[in-house]
Structures are given as C-alpha cells and as structure tokens.
Design a protein around this motif. Structure first.
Motif, PDB file in Angstrom:
ATOM      1  N   GLY A 180       0.613  -1.212   0.124  1.00 43.76           N
ATOM      2  CA  GLY A 180       0.044  -0.032   0.244  1.00 43.76           C
ATOM      3  C   GLY A 180       0.876   1.447  -0.743  1.00 43.76           C
ATOM      4  O   GLY A 180       2.054   0.878   0.240  1.00 43.76           O
ATOM      5  N   SER A 181       0.266   2.303  -0.393  1.00 47.85           N
ATOM      6  CA  SER A 181       0.810   3.710  -0.619  1.00 47.85           C
ATOM      7  C   SER A 181       0.248   4.963   0.358  1.00 47.85           C
ATOM      8  O   SER A 181      -1.097   4.867   0.929  1.00 47.85           O
ATOM      9  CB  SER A 181       1.418   4.098  -1.752  1.00 47.85           C
ATOM     10  N   PHE A 182       1.234   5.716   1.168  1.00 51.89           N
ATOM     11  CA  PHE A 182       0.747   6.360   1.938  1.00 51.89           C
ATOM     12  C   PHE A 182       0.949   7.855   1.234  1.00 51.89           C
ATOM     13  O   PHE A 182       2.459   8.220   0.972  1.00 51.89           O
ATOM     14  CB  PHE A 182       1.885   6.754   3.249  1.00 51.89           C
ATOM     15  N   CYS A 183      -0.190   8.196   0.693  1.00 46.05           N
ATOM     16  CA  CYS A 183      -0.015   9.363   0.499  1.00 46.05           C
ATOM     17  C   CYS A 183      -0.144  11.184   1.127  1.00 46.05           C
ATOM     18  O   CYS A 183      -1.488  11.215   0.816  1.00 46.05           O
ATOM     19  CB  CYS A 183      -1.058   9.129  -1.067  1.00 46.05           C
ATOM     20  N   LEU A 184       0.853  11.605   1.244  1.00 42.76           N
ATOM     21  CA  LEU A 184       0.488  12.433   2.113  1.00 42.76           C
ATOM     22  C   LEU A 184       1.439  13.885   1.682  1.00 42.76           C
ATOM     23  O   LEU A 184       1.098  15.169   1.743  1.00 42.76           O
ATOM     24  CB  LEU A 184       0.921  12.176   3.988  1.00 42.76           C
ATOM     25  N   TRP A 217       6.807  12.006  -4.637  1.00 42.23           N
ATOM     26  CA  TRP A 217       7.481  10.928  -3.023  1.00 42.23           C
ATOM     27  C   TRP A 217       7.460   9.438  -2.590  1.00 42.23           C
ATOM     28  O   TRP A 217       7.103   9.381  -1.417  1.00 42.23           O
ATOM     29  CB  TRP A 217       8.506  11.711  -2.203  1.00 42.23           C
ATOM     30  N   ILE A 218       6.787   9.549  -2.905  1.00 44.66           N
ATOM     31  CA  ILE A 218       5.186   8.336  -2.065  1.00 44.66           C
ATOM     32  C   ILE A 218       5.754   6.741  -3.341  1.00 44.66           C
ATOM     33  O   ILE A 218       5.892   6.131  -4.623  1.00 44.66           O
ATOM     34  CB  ILE A 218       3.768   8.687  -3.453  1.00 44.66           C
ATOM     35  N   SER A 219       6.546   6.129  -2.113  1.00 43.02           N
ATOM     36  CA  SER A 219       6.690   5.044  -1.752  1.00 43.02           C
ATOM     37  C   SER A 219       6.527   3.137  -2.480  1.00 43.02           C
ATOM     38  O   SER A 219       4.896   3.588  -2.141  1.00 43.02           O
ATOM     39  CB  SER A 219       7.909   5.098  -0.229  1.00 43.02           C
ATOM     40  N   THR A 220       6.520   3.056  -3.588  1.00 45.61           N
ATOM     41  CA  THR A 220       6.364   1.605  -3.832  1.00 45.61           C
ATOM     42  C   THR A 220       4.668   1.819  -4.842  1.00 45.61           C
ATOM     43  O   THR A 220       4.066   1.310  -4.353  1.00 45.61           O
ATOM     44  CB  THR A 220       5.720   0.691  -2.949  1.00 45.61           C
ATOM     45  N   ALA A 221       3.950   3.247  -5.407  1.00 47.12           N
ATOM     46  CA  ALA A 221       3.296   3.448  -5.623  1.00 47.12           C
ATOM     47  C   ALA A 221       3.067   2.533  -6.719  1.00 47.12           C
ATOM     48  O   ALA A 221       1.613   2.547  -6.618  1.00 47.12           O
ATOM     49  CB  ALA A 221       3.079   5.358  -5.623  1.00 47.12           C
ATOM     50  N   ALA A 222       3.874   2.507  -7.546  1.00 46.42           N
ATOM     51  CA  ALA A 222       3.564   1.830  -9.022  1.00 46.42           C
ATOM     52  C   ALA A 222       3.346   0.002  -8.633  1.00 46.42           C
ATOM     53  O   ALA A 222       2.390  -0.111  -9.073  1.00 46.42           O
ATOM     54  CB  ALA A 222       4.589   1.673  -9.662  1.00 46.42           C
ATOM     55  N   LEU A 223       3.278   0.018  -7.438  1.00 46.05           N
ATOM     56  CA  LEU A 223       3.038  -2.045  -6.730  1.00 46.05           C
ATOM     57  C   LEU A 223       1.769  -1.287  -5.764  1.00 46.05           C
ATOM     58  O   LEU A 223       1.506  -3.044  -5.129  1.00 46.05           O
ATOM     59  CB  LEU A 223       4.074  -2.218  -6.208  1.00 46.05           C
ATOM     60  N   ALA A 224       1.173  -0.509  -5.305  1.00 46.36           N
ATOM     61  CA  ALA A 224       0.124  -0.271  -4.659  1.00 46.36           C
ATOM     62  C   ALA A 224      -1.199  -0.832  -5.080  1.00 46.36           C
ATOM     63  O   ALA A 224      -1.516  -0.772  -6.027  1.00 46.36           O
ATOM     64  CB  ALA A 224      -0.273   0.874  -4.549  1.00 46.36           C
ATOM     65  N   GLY A 225      -1.962  -1.941  -4.094  1.00 50.01           N
ATOM     66  CA  GLY A 225      -3.267  -2.221  -4.292  1.00 50.01           C
ATOM     67  C   GLY A 225      -4.150  -1.142  -3.376  1.00 50.01           C
ATOM     68  O   GLY A 225      -5.694  -0.675  -4.454  1.00 50.01           O
ATOM     69  N   VAL A 226      -2.964   0.019  -2.598  1.00 53.54           N
ATOM     70  CA  VAL A 226      -3.944   0.946  -2.216  1.00 53.54           C
ATOM     71  C   VAL A 226      -3.848   1.982  -1.920  1.00 53.54           C
ATOM     72  O   VAL A 226      -2.726   2.071  -1.664  1.00 53.54           O
ATOM     73  CB  VAL A 226      -5.696   0.212  -0.827  1.00 53.54           C
ATOM     74  N   CYS A 278      -8.977  12.012   5.243  1.00 55.86           N
ATOM     75  CA  CYS A 278      -8.620  10.769   5.175  1.00 55.86           C
ATOM     76  C   CYS A 278      -9.663   9.651   3.731  1.00 55.86           C
ATOM     77  O   CYS A 278     -10.532   9.461   4.264  1.00 55.86           O
ATOM     78  CB  CYS A 278      -8.032   9.988   6.265  1.00 55.86           C
ATOM     79  N   PHE A 279      -8.300   9.288   2.887  1.00 58.72           N
ATOM     80  CA  PHE A 279     -10.092   9.325   2.081  1.00 58.72           C
ATOM     81  C   PHE A 279      -8.535   7.258   1.499  1.00 58.72           C
ATOM     82  O   PHE A 279      -7.132   7.213   1.785  1.00 58.72           O
ATOM     83  CB  PHE A 279      -9.956   9.941   0.649  1.00 58.72           C
ATOM     84  N   LEU A 280      -9.553   6.714   1.005  1.00 60.13           N
ATOM     85  CA  LEU A 280      -8.674   4.838   0.672  1.00 60.13           C
ATOM     86  C   LEU A 280      -9.439   5.230  -1.021  1.00 60.13           C
ATOM     87  O   LEU A 280     -10.250   5.058  -1.276  1.00 60.13           O
ATOM     88  CB  LEU A 280      -8.839   3.806   1.315  1.00 60.13           C
ATOM     89  N   VAL A 281      -8.067   4.813  -1.880  1.00 62.53           N
ATOM     90  CA  VAL A 281      -8.507   4.542  -3.149  1.00 62.53           C
ATOM     91  C   VAL A 281      -7.613   2.977  -3.984  1.00 62.53           C
ATOM     92  O   VAL A 281      -6.424   3.097  -3.625  1.00 62.53           O
ATOM     93  CB  VAL A 281      -7.650   6.306  -3.140  1.00 62.53           C
ATOM     94  N   PRO A 282      -8.423   3.032  -3.760  1.00 61.85           N
ATOM     95  CA  PRO A 282      -7.730   1.155  -4.614  1.00 61.85           C
ATOM     96  C   PRO A 282      -7.230   1.671  -6.004  1.00 61.85           C
ATOM     97  O   PRO A 282      -7.627   2.651  -6.853  1.00 61.85           O
ATOM     98  CB  PRO A 282      -9.144   0.989  -4.594  1.00 61.85           C
ATOM     99  N   ALA A 283      -6.812   1.244  -6.525  1.00 59.69           N
ATOM    100  CA  ALA A 283      -5.481   0.762  -7.391  1.00 59.69           C
ATOM    101  C   ALA A 283      -6.735   0.194  -8.807  1.00 59.69           C
ATOM    102  O   ALA A 283      -7.202  -0.048  -8.793  1.00 59.69           O
ATOM    103  CB  ALA A 283      -4.288  -0.412  -7.162  1.00 59.69           C
ATOM    104  N   GLY A 284      -5.824   1.589  -9.728  1.00 59.90           N
ATOM    105  CA  GLY A 284      -6.725   1.690 -10.947  1.00 59.90           C
ATOM    106  C   GLY A 284      -8.510   1.795 -10.910  1.00 59.90           C
ATOM    107  O   GLY A 284      -9.239   2.324 -11.911  1.00 59.90           O
TER     108      GLY A 284
END
Length: 382
Positions: A123-127, A158-167, A186-192
């Motif tokens: 998962g990625s932490f988008c702050l 600077w979002i770590s592992t963003a290309a592999l994240a599922g959420v 704060c929100f949850l956004v699934p990949a895709g």
C-alpha cells in the motif's frame, strides 16, 4: 527493565535475518542496479507468506498480530539484506495499521486481508506534496462532495512503492475555510480507480529498488464511504501515523548501518597493510568501537519507542529521538565503514557505497532530522 525478547519476537527476528541473508542480500546489488520490479514483487510476496506484511495487524484480518516491537526487529533484519525491500515492507505495514486504526469494519475487511496475504504487493501513503513536505498541513489536494461521491484533484510526490500499491491512503483538504490543518480528511483509493495516475519512478541516489513516484488525482471519483475516520479530522491521523512510521525508518537505519559496520569489521580482520591485519591498528579499532556504541544507543531508543507504542503509551517524542539518533548516527557509521575499506569502499564491487547511498534518505523521509528536533524542542518546552 527486561531486555529479553519473547519466543515469538525471537522467532520473527530469526526468520527475518535468515530471509535477509538467503534471499535479500544475494539480490540486493542487482535490484539496486536494475530496479527490476519483478525482484521486489517476489520479495514482497514471499514476505507476505511469512507474515511480514501485517506484523501488527489482527489475526482476524490475516495479520501476524506480533506487535510493534516485533515489527521494529523485523525491519532492522530485513534492512541488513536490502533497504529497498525493507522500506517497502515498512510503508505497507504503516498503511495497514492506519486502516486498522480508523477504518470502518467494511474497509478493514476489504483491504487488510489483501495487504497481509500479498494479494496486494503493498500500500502507499499519500501525504507529501511539492510545497507540503515538512509542513503537510499546507497541502493543496482537494476532495469535494459531488452527489454520491468525493472528487479528488491534486498531486502527491515522493510516494513509495506507488506503482505496486493495491490501495492508497490519501489526505486531501475537505474544508478550505477551516484553520490550517483542521479541514483535512483521509481517504482510501484502490489502484485502478479512474483519475488516479502514477508517474514514472524518480531517479534517486539510493534505495533504487523501491520505486518513488508522483501520484496525480484528476477528477478522481471515489464513493462517499471511501472516507476514513471523521471528515475534516484527518490531519491528526497523519501526525499519529508518522510517529509510528519513524520507528520503521529508525529500524531500517539500524539495519543498514549494522550491515556496514559488520562488513567493515570483517574486512579489517582480513585485510593486511604493513604486514599486519588492519584490525591491529588502534585508530581503526576506535573508529569501529565508537560507531558500534552509537548504533547500540540508537537501537535501545528505537526499541523503547516500539515498546511504548505496543503498550499503548505516548511514544511520539521517543520515536523522534530514535529516528534522529538512528538515522544521523547511521549515516555517520556507513561513511566511517566505507572509509575503513579505503578505495575499495568507493567501488561498486563492495556493498559499502550502496549502504552509504541507501541510508542517506533516512534522515530526510518520514520527517527530516530538523523536523525531529523541532518536535522534540516543543515536547521539552511544553
């Protein structure tokens, strides 16, 4: 104070050390050179099978339920083998913990088993944003209600592992009229999700195997129930989770610095100059002793912060101390270890130059060393 580890903590530490030695370390140089995502994906899937992608997550959701102390021990051992893999594990655990802490039961059921099992690589932490790094309350990303949805617009960097994240856990301004830091949610956004785009990986100095990306939201529609926690109360969530993340980065720095000092020690014992092993020279002996002592002090600070967190006690100041000490002294230890190898330390044939590059960012991300000092000064003067 009892410094003995439990049987479970010892097992997790030993398992992480074995995996780092047998799997991560032999592939670390290749991952650093090629940034091949398939190598990282393989590492993360294997670690999920071992229970390392949900170390502090309840077993009802597929987690190991091992606690914060075990998490710190695991990250340290993994980082000895490969910092790129360790940071990906740390961030994904951080994402899982924030979902567990404030997510609804449905959100937990939807995402935690996928993070823990490896169905999601992470998962990625988008702050962070371009003008909202050390000052995340200054973020510009907006979330606006539109009928039965939230519409996100903005860019995170600077979002770590963003290309592999599922959420993605995403922070955005939901009340622009509120005082600074008070109108963020704060929100949850699934990949895709349409409107979510991940940029190309940044060209970094170190930790090259773990992609760092820009993540853009352009009229990105997510359902109303994608909100985590209370509306307009997201900033305090971010602050709390960053404190936990600092334990992860301190642990990572301990691992990289430990690997560097161990390599330098072995080199001093084997390499000869003037007909004697380098280990016979007092100047090098003292250099090794000094940095080993500093890293042991950092280790104790880090484990203290983790133990406080696990006990449900205030730990933010201790986490800042641990991160400040482990990352600053870790950087110094890696450069000293490189120096002990002389010209060989500068060569890619040896791992010291990679250790020095990998550890450099630890005093920057999850709050710079200067920010840690600011946090601590406020705590001490309160």
């Amino acid at each position: 104070m009892n410094f003995d580890l439990t049987e479970e903590q010892t097992l997790i530490q030993d398992t992480a050390r074995q995996f780092a030695t047998e799997v991560l370390a032999p592939q670390a140089a290749e991952l650093d050179t090629t940034a091949n995502p398939e190598i990282l994906k393989s590492h993360l899937q294997q670690l999920a099978e071992l229970g390392f992608m949900g170390l502090n997550i309840h077993s009802d959701f597929g987690g190991a339920e091992a606690g914060s102390l075990a998490f710190s021990l695991a990250i340290t051992e993994l980082a000895r083998g490969c910092a790129s893999t360790a940071v990906s594990v740390s961030v994904s655990n951080m994402v899982a913990e924030v979902i567990q802490a404030i997510g609804t039961e449905q959100q937990k059921q939807n995402y935690l088993p996928k993070l823990c099992s490896g169905e999601y690589y992470g998962g990625s932490f988008c702050l962070t944003e371009t003008e909202a790094g050390s000052d995340p309350a200054a973020m510009k990303t907006r979330a606006v209600k539109d009928g039965d949805a939230w519409v996100l617009n903005g860019t995170k960097v600077w979002i770590s592992t963003a290309a592999l994240a599922g959420v993605y856990v995403v922070w955005a301004v939901t009340d622009p009229e509120a005082p600074k830091g008070k109108g963020i949610s704060c929100f949850l956004v699934p990949a895709g999700t349409p409107g979510l785009a991940v940029g190309k990986p940044e060209e970094k100095m170190g930790q090259k195997g773990s992609g760092t990306h820009e993540v853009t939201f352009t009229d990105c529609r997510i359902p109303l129930d994608a909100l985590m926690g209370e509306e307009n109360q997201g900033f305090k969530i971010a602050v709390t989770e960053l404190a936990g993340g600092r334990i992860g980065i301190a642990s990572l720095a301990l691992g990289v610095a430990g690997a560097a000092l161990d390599y330098a020690r072995d080199y001093l014992l084997e390499r000869k100059q003037f007909g004697r092993p380098l280990a016979d020279f007092q100047g090098l002996q003292w250099m090794l002793a000094e940095h080993a002592t500093e890293m042991e002090a950092a280790r104790l600070l880090t484990l203290q912060a983790a133990a406080l967190k696990e006990a449900g006690k205030p730990f933010a100041a201790q986490a800042s101390m641990a991160k400040l000490m482990a990352t600053e002294k870790g950087n110094q230890a890696c450069y000293a270890a490189l120096q002990m190898l002389g010209a060989n330390g500068y060569m890619k044939e040896y791992p010291l130059e990679r250790y020095a590059r990998d550890i450099r960012v630890t005093s920057i991300y999850e709050g710079t060393s200067e920010i840690q000092k600011l946090i601590l000064a406020r705590h001490l003067l309160a």
